[in-house]
Scaffold this active site. Structure first.
Site, PDB file in Angstrom:
ATOM      1  N   HIS A 133     -23.888   1.880 -58.515  1.00  0.00           N
ATOM      2  CA  HIS A 133     -22.722   2.556 -57.937  1.00  0.00           C
ATOM      3  C   HIS A 133     -21.771   1.536 -57.288  1.00  0.00           C
ATOM      4  CE1 HIS A 133     -20.753   6.104 -56.014  1.00  0.00           C
ATOM      5  NE2 HIS A 133     -20.458   5.216 -55.079  1.00  0.00           N
ATOM      6  N   GLU A 134     -22.318   0.707 -56.418  1.00  0.00           N
ATOM      7  CA  GLU A 134     -21.467  -0.267 -55.714  1.00  0.00           C
ATOM      8  C   GLU A 134     -20.914  -1.308 -56.685  1.00  0.00           C
ATOM      9  OE1 GLU A 134     -20.583   0.571 -52.831  1.00  0.00           O
ATOM     10  OE2 GLU A 134     -22.138   2.093 -52.532  1.00  0.00           O
ATOM     11  N   HIS A 182     -17.615  -0.189 -57.910  1.00  0.00           N
ATOM     12  CA  HIS A 182     -16.550  -0.541 -56.955  1.00  0.00           C
ATOM     13  C   HIS A 182     -16.204  -2.029 -57.075  1.00  0.00           C
ATOM     14  CE1 HIS A 182     -16.366   3.280 -54.867  1.00  0.00           C
ATOM     15  NE2 HIS A 182     -17.633   3.238 -54.468  1.00  0.00           N
ATOM     16  N   GLU A 242     -13.537   5.705 -56.250  1.00  0.00           N
ATOM     17  CA  GLU A 242     -14.780   6.423 -56.533  1.00  0.00           C
ATOM     18  C   GLU A 242     -14.927   6.655 -58.042  1.00  0.00           C
ATOM     19  OE1 GLU A 242     -16.928   6.768 -54.258  1.00  0.00           O
ATOM     20  OE2 GLU A 242     -18.394   8.224 -55.003  1.00  0.00           O
TER      21      GLU A 242
END
Lengths: 487, 487
Positions: free
Chosen positions: B255-256, B259, B285
């Site tokens: 997930h990160e 980003h 997001e």
């Protein structure tokens, strides 16, 4: 109740302190965890933080408030004195020169990193010449503004109130004695200190920090290419390296822990104010050397150090305290300053002091630095460096534009010795406590007489005087060298 | 050649960018390595960095330059538009309100930390009420200045151009479909994901980051209480935690990493300028969810994930891809948002959206929040939270004064699905590449169509439109849910 000027100044200088603290965090990050590819961003951040702090310091509103402010008690007066000192130094140098020097330094440091590895002074020379020229201009302008000789103006920025006349006299006294001590006690190639797996060394390092009263809640230990310390009173960061010669990592931790104790002990009521900071680089180095050299390279600490080693490594990894003490106090001149022993170290500094005063006065052309440096090493340490890499190119200070900084290393050693004499007079049982790993009496004394005073005293000489009864001199250090090395 | 105003603005906004970047470094340090006792110093640093950035943004010189500046090409025009947007938002809110809200938030967050653990809403209420009141004032004032309804003004600060009317309509479409999907596919208590020693998980995490093209030279991975990402284009930092439920650490890294890819892909020519930053929280997001949800909780990635696990743990620790995929796509409503599955998650967000729009409009008194929150959970997710700790007190956002932020989580999920459809149309072999661990085509597409555009597009809707041919809607997301969960 005053006219409000002082209160406005406190608010202004608190913001300057915050910007400087943020810059210390960014710099720490660069040297520990920051990915190498991020230097550009971090460089921009540091330039902007420094630029804004400078603008807050030289703003006309600051000048006006400084002219009108009145202090109501001695600490406020000392704070105001430090504000005026910082403001005066900052307005003395035109912004164009600040920027020109920053550019020259940035270029010289980059060239230095590449050229040093090759010992290639010729490539380094043009960039060095540019930095020396900017530093000479800076020294001239600052000196005129403050009524000081050029080199004194540079010294003053690292150790306010310090004058080259006194430095030269004290260094002369050291040069007259130390070479003879070296001749008598030199012991050949340095024997290795205690070694072990990185995790074991780190565990011992953390026990040493706890022994010194540095709390994990406020003090970090990390790893970097060269040990350093930084941070704020409530957020102190030290580093060491585990890849150096055996034993070096732990001595690095003890040295940086001395700096950390100073920062931890600064006056809480004056945090974020100029008077709440340390009393310059001589005072700071005196604190690292109070721990590393005075307290820990001693027969007393060798007893406790041996205990720490045995507790970590078991009986098979045990060291006799006497053998440990021999390693901790081994003397043998060698080319690299940062690896020098306690007796040779001041002579390394004297070499640099000779060279940099001549560079700033113009008596020495940068092109002639390698020869002048090697001559000085030969006359003071008795050998000729094999090349510029182990000679005048070994340190980053000059590429970094830091002229006037080197002397504070040795002045700090003198101060540590002078403080230690006073401390032992007040606490005759100090060595017994140290042998038991009880540093409470020692750090308590330093906190009371040095740390908690911040910048209350106008100079490191005044600080030493209130703690020991006289300004800085070479007496205590030479007695210490005599006791430790020439018995 | 313009009148110089634009160039002056670029210099001003570069300094603002540096201050914001330094603040991100200080915040990262606080959440990863900073000793807990140093929060006071770091709080002062952040307040000063934020205050100075605000002053640079609202200065009369900035207003004048913004009035006179002329752009010479489209990227400059977009940069100027973003400068004006930031300036307009900053001058709209009086400094007194900014400070009052900051104080209220600081108090509420401290109270929240203590009261949440006890599920003690009564203790939290006064501090929350204060924050809600300040946020309502802020929404009112910003809305008036920008010609927006109050809640729209808050939304706009996280996702410029986004309006609540559209959010409400899209959330209504999700609420009409997702509860039925959950009823059909819910699978009871969540099965544990792959677990192993911390060092093994970290090694796999680093292989995943390399697989995604995140270079160690520019991207760090560290540990923190909650995963997050931050940093600059050349200096990106992500974190995960290894102490959570099995499997969570690696999904956090994926997930990160999404980003981080966004930050790494921002336009190099516009670094330190407003147009060089990301296009708001919905777009951000969408990038984390493009990697975690769209690409990696898939049958294709389960094949490669199983390979990574076997290479680390050997055949004994092997996972069948089919079993792994089942774990990655397990559905079961549970009280805690951050642990929710992909189908339940938007309903958690809808609950918060209902509550916060009512808090800001005044229709809901903060005292009635627990009941309203639990009612919404019951109607959308089919259970009643056991207490405020698992209900309206579980998130820090409202204590932090962040109203209008929650919707961007789900808008980001919609955007990720819409981008994924367009991407698959352009690259029919995408799943084959993913199954082989080759993310080049996927990240290349995202870089071209999203990352490298920075803030060139005026809103996330314009960004989606240029990438997919239409503004954001729920179609792609609902098709995706149908394909993945309701086959």
């Amino acid at each position: 109740m005053g006219n409000g000027s002082y209160e406005r100044l406190e608010r202004r200088f608190a913001r300057i302190a915050d910007l400087n603290a943020a810059a210390r965090t960014v710099r720490w990050y660069s040297l520990t965890y920051g990915p190498p590819g991020g230097e550009a961003s971090r460089g921009h951040q540091l330039a902007t933080l420094g630029g804004l702090a400078h603008e807050l310091l030289v703003a006309p509103e600051a000048a006006e408030a400084l002219a009108n402010a009145e202090a109501e008690e001695p600490w406020q007066a000392a704070n105001l004195r430090e504000m005026r000192r910082q403001h005066g130094a900052a307005i003395a140098v035109p912004a164009a020169l600040v920027e020109a020097k920053a550019r020259a330094v940035s270029r010289a440091q980059a060239v230095w990193h590449a050229a040093r590895a090759q010992g290639d002074f010729a490539s380094f020379l043009p960039a060095l010449r540019e930095v020396v020229e900017r530093a000479r201009e800076e020294a001239q302008i600052k000196g005129e503004a403050q009524g000081l000789a050029p080199y004194d103006a540079l010294l003053d920025s690292y150790d306010p109130g310090r004058r080259n006349e006194d430095v030269t006299a004290m260094f002369g006294e050291l040069e007259a004695v130390l070479p003879g001590v070296i001749d008598r006690v030199r012991g050949g190639p340095k024997p290795p200190g205690p070694e072990g797996p990185r995790d074991s060394l780190e565990r011992i390092a953390r026990r040493m920090m706890a022994m010194l009263g540095l709390e994990e809640r406020h003090v970090r230990l990390d790893e970097s290419a060269h040990p350093f310390s930084t941070g704020e009173r409530d957020d102190v960061r030290i580093t060491t390296r585990y890849s150096g010669p055996p034993g070096e990592a732990l001595m690095g931790v003890l040295h940086e822990s001395g700096h950390a104790l100073y920062t931890r002990g600064l006056p809480e009521d004056w945090r974020r104010q100029p008077v709440g900071r340390n009393r310059g680089m001589t005072a700071h180095e005196s604190q690292s050397l109070s721990i590393e050299m005075q307290a820990c390279r001693s027969e007393a600490f060798a007893v406790h150090y041996a205990r720490l080693l045995e507790e970590e490594f078991g009986p098979d990894g045990a060291w006799e305290p006497a053998r440990l003490y021999k390693v901790l106090t081994h003397v043998e001149p060698e080319p690299i300053r940062v690896e020098a022993d306690e007796v040779s170290y001041p002579l390394h500094i004297a070499v640099r002091h000779r060279c940099e005063t001549a560079l700033i006065s113009g008596a020495l052309d940068p092109a002639d630095l390698p020869g002048a440096f090697d001559d000085a090493v030969e006359s003071l340490l008795g050998f000729r460096p094999p090349g510029p890499r182990e000679g005048c190119m070994q340190d980053i200070h000059w590429a970094g534009g830091s002229f006037g900084y080197f002397p504070t290393y040795t002045l700090g050693a003198l101060m540590a010795a002078q403080l230690a004499e006073a401390m032992r007079e007040a606490n005759p049982d100090l060595d017994r406590d140290i042998a038991e790993g009880d540093f409470g009496p020692l750090t308590g004394w330093l906190r009371e007489h040095v740390h908690s005073r911040g910048c209350f005293d106008a100079s490191s000489d005044r600080l030493v005087e209130q703690a020991t009864g006289r300004p800085l001199d070479t007496g205590a250090f030479l007695r210490h060298i005599g006791n430790r090395y020439a018995r």
